[in-house]
Design a protein around this motif. Sequence first.
Motif, PDB file in Angstrom:
ATOM      1  N   GLU A  28       0.835  -1.212   0.000  1.00 60.24           N
ATOM      2  CA  GLU A  28       0.000   0.000   0.000  1.00 60.24           C
ATOM      3  C   GLU A  28       0.860   1.248   0.000  1.00 60.24           C
ATOM      4  O   GLU A  28       0.610   2.187  -0.745  1.00 60.24           O
ATOM      5  CB  GLU A  28      -0.884   0.029   1.261  1.00 60.24           C
ATOM      6  CG  GLU A  28      -2.227  -0.633   1.084  1.00 60.24           C
ATOM      7  CD  GLU A  28      -2.873  -0.889   2.438  1.00 60.24           C
ATOM      8  OE1 GLU A  28      -2.740  -0.019   3.329  1.00 60.24           O
ATOM      9  OE2 GLU A  28      -3.475  -1.960   2.590  1.00 60.24           O
ATOM     10  N   ASN A  29       1.886   1.250   0.854  1.00 65.77           N
ATOM     11  CA  ASN A  29       2.774   2.409   0.907  1.00 65.77           C
ATOM     12  C   ASN A  29       3.429   2.653  -0.442  1.00 65.77           C
ATOM     13  O   ASN A  29       3.651   3.795  -0.846  1.00 65.77           O
ATOM     14  CB  ASN A  29       3.852   2.209   1.975  1.00 65.77           C
ATOM     15  CG  ASN A  29       3.276   2.307   3.369  1.00 65.77           C
ATOM     16  OD1 ASN A  29       2.172   2.819   3.551  1.00 65.77           O
ATOM     17  ND2 ASN A  29       4.006   1.802   4.350  1.00 65.77           N
ATOM     18  N   ALA A  30       3.724   1.547  -1.138  1.00 67.75           N
ATOM     19  CA  ALA A  30       4.358   1.689  -2.451  1.00 67.75           C
ATOM     20  C   ALA A  30       3.417   2.398  -3.417  1.00 67.75           C
ATOM     21  O   ALA A  30       3.839   3.111  -4.309  1.00 67.75           O
ATOM     22  CB  ALA A  30       4.752   0.321  -2.992  1.00 67.75           C
ATOM     23  N   LYS A  31       2.106   2.186  -3.199  1.00 65.92           N
ATOM     24  CA  LYS A  31       1.114   2.753  -4.134  1.00 65.92           C
ATOM     25  C   LYS A  31       0.621   4.137  -3.713  1.00 65.92           C
ATOM     26  O   LYS A  31      -0.125   4.775  -4.452  1.00 65.92           O
ATOM     27  CB  LYS A  31      -0.083   1.796  -4.246  1.00 65.92           C
ATOM     28  CG  LYS A  31       0.209   0.604  -5.168  1.00 65.92           C
ATOM     29  CD  LYS A  31      -1.045  -0.225  -5.359  1.00 65.92           C
ATOM     30  CE  LYS A  31      -0.827  -1.641  -4.875  1.00 65.92           C
ATOM     31  NZ  LYS A  31      -1.909  -2.242  -4.153  1.00 65.92           N
ATOM     32  N   ASP A  32       0.993   4.580  -2.509  1.00 66.17           N
ATOM     33  CA  ASP A  32       0.507   5.880  -2.027  1.00 66.17           C
ATOM     34  C   ASP A  32       0.694   6.973  -3.079  1.00 66.17           C
ATOM     35  O   ASP A  32       1.752   7.092  -3.683  1.00 66.17           O
ATOM     36  CB  ASP A  32       1.309   6.303  -0.779  1.00 66.17           C
ATOM     37  CG  ASP A  32       0.621   5.823   0.480  1.00 66.17           C
ATOM     38  OD1 ASP A  32      -0.519   5.352   0.385  1.00 66.17           O
ATOM     39  OD2 ASP A  32       1.254   5.907   1.551  1.00 66.17           O
ATOM     40  N   VAL A  33      -0.351   7.776  -3.261  1.00 67.69           N
ATOM     41  CA  VAL A  33      -0.269   8.862  -4.237  1.00 67.69           C
ATOM     42  C   VAL A  33       0.578   9.991  -3.648  1.00 67.69           C
ATOM     43  O   VAL A  33       0.401  10.387  -2.506  1.00 67.69           O
ATOM     44  CB  VAL A  33      -1.689   9.389  -4.576  1.00 67.69           C
ATOM     45  CG1 VAL A  33      -1.608  10.527  -5.582  1.00 67.69           C
ATOM     46  CG2 VAL A  33      -2.542   8.247  -5.101  1.00 67.69           C
ATOM     47  N   ILE A  34       1.521  10.485  -4.426  1.00 62.62           N
ATOM     48  CA  ILE A  34       2.408  11.559  -3.985  1.00 62.62           C
ATOM     49  C   ILE A  34       1.763  12.894  -4.317  1.00 62.62           C
ATOM     50  O   ILE A  34       1.470  13.181  -5.479  1.00 62.62           O
ATOM     51  CB  ILE A  34       3.779  11.458  -4.695  1.00 62.62           C
ATOM     52  CG1 ILE A  34       4.409  10.085  -4.446  1.00 62.62           C
ATOM     53  CG2 ILE A  34       4.699  12.579  -4.268  1.00 62.62           C
ATOM     54  CD1 ILE A  34       4.701   9.789  -3.007  1.00 62.62           C
ATOM     55  N   LYS A  35       1.516  13.697  -3.258  1.00 62.78           N
ATOM     56  CA  LYS A  35       0.912  15.019  -3.485  1.00 62.78           C
ATOM     57  C   LYS A  35       1.918  16.098  -3.129  1.00 62.78           C
ATOM     58  O   LYS A  35       2.380  16.160  -1.988  1.00 62.78           O
ATOM     59  CB  LYS A  35      -0.333  15.185  -2.599  1.00 62.78           C
ATOM     60  CG  LYS A  35      -1.548  14.424  -3.132  1.00 62.78           C
ATOM     61  CD  LYS A  35      -2.792  14.806  -2.341  1.00 62.78           C
ATOM     62  CE  LYS A  35      -3.381  13.588  -1.653  1.00 62.78           C
ATOM     63  NZ  LYS A  35      -4.298  13.868  -0.574  1.00 62.78           N
TER      64      LYS A  35
END
Length: 478
Positions: A28-35
């Motif tokens: 999940e952390n790998a997929k976190d969207v970067i804002k």
Amino acid sequence: MKANICTILPVVGVLLLATNAMAATRDENAKDVIKGEEVAVLADAPDVPPAIKRDHATKVIVHLEVRELEGRLADGVRYTFWTFGGKVPGKFMRIREGDLVEFHLDNHPDNKMPHNIDLHAVNGPGGGAASSLTAPGHSSVFSFKALNPGLYVYHCATAPVAMHVANGMYGLILVEPKKGLPKVDHEYYVMQGDFYTKGANGEQGLQPFSMSKAIDEKPEYVVFNGSVGSLSGDHALTAKVGETVRIFVGNGGPNLTSSFHVIGQIFDTVYQEGNMSSPVHDVQTTMIPAGGAAIVEFKMSVPGTFLLVDHSLTRAFNRGALAQLKVSGPENKLVYSGKISDEVYHPEGTGIRVTDQHAEPAPAAQNKAERIKLGETVFKTNCMACHQQNGQGVPHAFPPLAKSDFLNADKLRAIKVITGGLEGKVVVNGQEYDGVMPAWDLPDEDIANVMSYIYGNWGNSGKDVTVDEVKAHRVKAE
Ligand SMILES: [Cu+2]
């Protein structure tokens, strides 16, 4: 009770579930969207950057500058530290689980050595080291995603690795869990390290690094935050009665495991080995391996001066691993009734000095094979730092010794280069280099041995270099 297959299977199942849950968090952390993006706030020990307030992952830009600087190791004792950011330990970095870090490693042009960085918070080859070998006056960039929360050590991993680490190239990076850490009144950054000087403990002046003491794991100094007494007197950590303190404790090593203890305190909470998922409580001493870290938290119940030590006690009282936490506020006779003395601190140890042990001179090499064998140590101690483990050099900075046309063309010139140094433009295998190679005032035997070792390896010409040749052709030191 006898364990049969029926009692074991559910246990295995639960363990598998737990492992899968962890792996799922990581995915999940790998997929976190970067804002958005921000520049990391870095801090010098014993300070720590402020807690993270964001509730989303972002791109964090880190600039870390390597400096090689002379500084104080103990009273009257100077040392050439290699640092991440100008101090030992290196700058504290604080990011959030799921963040994308764009990492810039800047090697200051005044430095002499190539360096890189291995962050234990990275999932990737060498923890970043494979992508960050950087010559003086250069800058490397790589990025990584912080998949696992925790407190992680970072360090230089350039050969000889132990030497770079022993010179002070380590620090901490905190990957805060998404839910953050509980609020406390003070956060501090303390990191232990062992130092290996040529002179015995207390011997004055600028002390060179001793590779042989490092290999024997016999440090002359074991200190917190880079020098004896760095956290005592006016520099002591402070708190008030009733406040809670959190210390991020790291151990850079390179060799010793720390038995971290605060005399007169019990850790209410310890995040052992820097893990965020299962803190433990009511701990007296926590073990911090070389290249490891822990977070300790405790509440001040009474005033006084509390000593932070490595509970391997000669390290504390004779080698320097001693720091002070000064707590002010009202007495609480119920908790502690005794009279507390404030002046029990001996920052420079008891004055016992270990006499310098002069090693027996090694027997001289009798033939080429023996020269090649003894030359390996000379190479690793003196040359590998720049020319690298297999003599491959560093592009644009340090020429190769492996298959070097310059080296193989002229043996007598090479003796002069090594004993007299080399400066200005030189072309090796078609590449131009314009650096400075120091003159090596080593005994004739060492020069003969190291040259025979270099010629005898890495596809070089296999020439033999004898002591007599070195004697006849060396550049004499003034
Ligand atoms: Cu380094």
